[in-house]
Design an enzyme around this catalytic site. Structure first.
Site, mmCIF file in Angstrom:
data_model
loop_
_atom_site.group_PDB
_atom_site.id
_atom_site.type_symbol
_atom_site.label_atom_id
_atom_site.label_comp_id
_atom_site.label_asym_id
_atom_site.label_seq_id
_atom_site.Cartn_x
_atom_site.Cartn_y
_atom_site.Cartn_z
ATOM 1 N N ASP A 1 10.385 8.434 -10.530
ATOM 2 C CA ASP A 1 9.608 8.078 -9.336
ATOM 3 C C ASP A 1 8.125 7.931 -9.713
ATOM 4 O OD1 ASP A 1 9.363 8.137 -6.193
ATOM 5 O OD2 ASP A 1 7.909 9.594 -6.929
ATOM 6 N N LYS B 1 5.464 4.456 -9.892
ATOM 7 C CA LYS B 1 4.140 4.434 -9.262
ATOM 8 C C LYS B 1 3.047 4.182 -10.297
ATOM 9 C CE LYS B 1 5.835 7.461 -5.583
ATOM 10 N NZ LYS B 1 6.065 8.848 -5.170
ATOM 11 N N GLU C 1 0.823 -1.221 0.000
ATOM 12 C CA GLU C 1 0.000 0.000 0.000
ATOM 13 C C GLU C 1 0.856 1.270 0.000
ATOM 14 O OE1 GLU C 1 -3.699 0.342 0.099
ATOM 15 O OE2 GLU C 1 -2.783 2.189 -0.593
ATOM 16 N N ILE D 1 -2.012 7.728 1.273
ATOM 17 C CA ILE D 1 -3.324 7.712 0.595
ATOM 18 C C ILE D 1 -3.725 6.264 0.326
ATOM 19 C CG2 ILE D 1 -4.667 8.536 -1.376
ATOM 20 C CD1 ILE D 1 -2.414 10.515 -1.960
ATOM 21 N N VAL E 1 2.783 3.538 -3.371
ATOM 22 C CA VAL E 1 2.236 4.633 -4.182
ATOM 23 C C VAL E 1 1.410 5.550 -3.283
ATOM 24 C CG1 VAL E 1 0.864 5.269 -6.212
ATOM 25 C CG2 VAL E 1 1.975 3.033 -6.125
ATOM 26 N N GLU F 1 14.246 14.982 -1.702
ATOM 27 C CA GLU F 1 15.405 14.218 -1.260
ATOM 28 C C GLU F 1 16.679 15.011 -1.586
ATOM 29 O OE1 GLU F 1 14.811 10.411 -1.175
ATOM 30 O OE2 GLU F 1 12.701 10.587 -1.677
HETATM 31 N N1 HSE Z 1 10.230 11.473 -3.449
HETATM 32 C C1 HSE Z 1 8.851 11.129 -3.531
HETATM 33 C C2 HSE Z 1 8.020 12.400 -3.746
HETATM 34 C C3 HSE Z 1 8.319 10.436 -2.314
HETATM 35 O O1 HSE Z 1 8.568 13.494 -3.809
HETATM 36 O O2 HSE Z 1 6.822 12.257 -3.868
HETATM 37 C C4 HSE Z 1 8.694 8.994 -2.277
HETATM 38 O O3 HSE Z 1 8.126 8.293 -3.348
#
Ligand code: HSE
Length: 429
Positions: free
Chosen positions: A203, A207, A131, A138, A134, A192
């Site tokens: 990223d 997802k 869960e 949420i 993604v 990050e």
């Molecule tokens: N770095 C991601 C974001 C969060 O900025 O949404 C982790 O998936």
């Protein structure tokens, strides 16, 4: 009835791992009261002993060796929070081979190797719950897996990267450059230290693959996702988009078309009246279009230790219920169908373009002709401002097949009066 006390092991005590331990300390009793049996955090492993010490747990529960969790016959559920592909993939396989349920937040690994690991889980009558992979806190995977199983989802539209959404929000609200907005996001801890995967769209692509698998019941291949990051968008584009009634968002778009799945990540002009336009700052949202339920939106914090920990512990409870009530495999995630993919060139959409032209007679006519030659119809042409002795032009097309648009564009950029490197952004249709 199965065991009365379910023991959980955690591998990875980074930011999210610490969040899981903190939330477990705070809400462990509440969880046990609610489910009416005991789920106990028994062991935590991380290579870094300092991180383990920061958890403030009994030293006997801590280990720098993941095998002490993965091979411990007393552990029923393994939470994997080390991220990345290896050794996470091998650790998950090892946990399944050893008869343990797995909970993970690892989007890269689930996007690239989720299907092979889920097949192993099925073979072992176990399951992997993900869960938190993604949309952080949420609820998304469970609604896609359970609530929409009887519906046909046609399209998934997601703002699934908080860093880029924060950047676009700040660029729109304060006319910041992308670089300044990114520095601010890093200073505030939303981005990050190395935000490459966020900025370049990877990223979001991980997802999207996970969501598309569940939404469409088809094997979404990460290598078939068209990925564009946010670097090409300037605050001028955001300001001009606003003037014509749009905002700009990095969207993850998955469509189940008759020819196959169309999967893409790119910035897009989103109409101000669309629910996704109001998703600001680091928040995430996923908008789903389906045959029966029509339109649904899931909205909330897409990252952060506490929201993510809540999703992870909810998965732990789901796995624990399977063990306690002898439900082998949990909710069955059947094998996905093979599918074709629609290349980006065959996708149809509208385009926004911004470029500089020499401000003299006939330039607009040659521009219009170049588009007309490829059957690209223009919806809007606006001359914005003078930049030195050039004029800045913003143009929006009607819906067009992407490859026809690019043929027209190469003709347009071949006109000497038109300066190279226009800004090009698709519109959400
Ligand atoms: N770095 C991601 C974001 C969060 O900025 O949404 C982790 O998936």
């Amino acid at each position: 009835m199965g065991k009365e006390c379910i023991r959980v092991g955690l591998v990875g005590a980074g930011t999210i791992g610490k969040g899981v331990v903190d939330l477990y300390k705070r809400n462990g009793d509440l969880i046990n009261d609610r489910i009416d049996f005991a789920v106990t955090l028994a062991k935590v492993a991380d290579q870094d002993h300092k991180r383990l010490q920061a958890l403030d747990l009994d030293e006997k529960m801590l280990s720098t060796d993941a095998a002490e969790v993965l091979d411990d016959p007393e552990i029923d559920i393994v939470i994997e929070l080390i991220g990345g592909i290896e050794p996470a993939r091998s650790f998950i396989a090892q946990a399944l081979e050893n008869g343990k349920y797995v909970v993970t937040a690892n989007k890269d690994m689930m996007a690239r190797h989720g299907q092979e690991l889920l097949a192993l889980a099925r073979e072992k009558n176990l399951n992997i719950f993900y869960e938190a992979s993604v949309g952080g806190g949420i609820p998304l995977i469970r609604p896609l897996k359970h609530s929409l199983v009887a519906d046909r989802v046609s399209r998934v539209l997601g703002i699934v990267n908080g860093t880029t959404n924060y950047i676009f929000t700040r660029m729109a609200q304060d006319d910041l450059s992308l670089e300044d907005a990114l520095s601010e996001a890093q200073r505030l801890g939303f981005a990050e230290a190395d935000p490459t995967n966020d900025i370049e769209g990877l990223d979001a692509a991980y997802k999207l693959v996970i969501m598309a698998n569940l939404a469409f019941g088809k094997k979404a291949d990460f290598d078939q996702v068209h990925i564009e990051g946010i670097k090409g968008v300037t605050y001028e584009d955001i300001a001009y988009a606003r003037e014509i009634g749009y905002t700009i968002k990095l969207l993850a778009i998955g469509e189940d078309l008759p020819e196959g799945l169309a999967l893409r990540i790119h910035p897009a002009l989103v109409p101000m009246e669309h629910p996704l336009a109001s998703v600001l700052n680091e928040l995430n949202a996923v908008f789903i279009e389906s045959e029966a339920a029509k339109e649904l939106m899931f909205y909330g914090p897409g990252a952060g230790p506490m929201p993510t920990a809540a999703a992870i512990l909810s998965d732990v409870v789901e796995a624990a219920r399977c063990i306690r009530f002898n439900v082998s495999n949990g909710v069955v995630e059947g094998e996905l169908q093979d599918t074709g993919f629609v290349p980006i060139g065959a996708v149809e959409c509208r385009f926004y373009l911004r470029f500089l032209v020499e401000d003299r007679a006939g330039v607009f006519a040659s521009l219009a002709n170049a588009f007309a030659d490829e059957g690209v119809s223009l919806d809007m042409v606006i001359q914005k401002r003078r930049v030195g002795n050039l004029a800045e032009v913003v143009l929006v097309t009607h819906e067009v097949r992407e490859e026809a648009f690019h043929r027209a564009l190469s003709k347009v950029t071949g006109i000497t009066a038109i300066k190279p490197n226009p800004s090009i952004i698709r519109l959400l249709g």
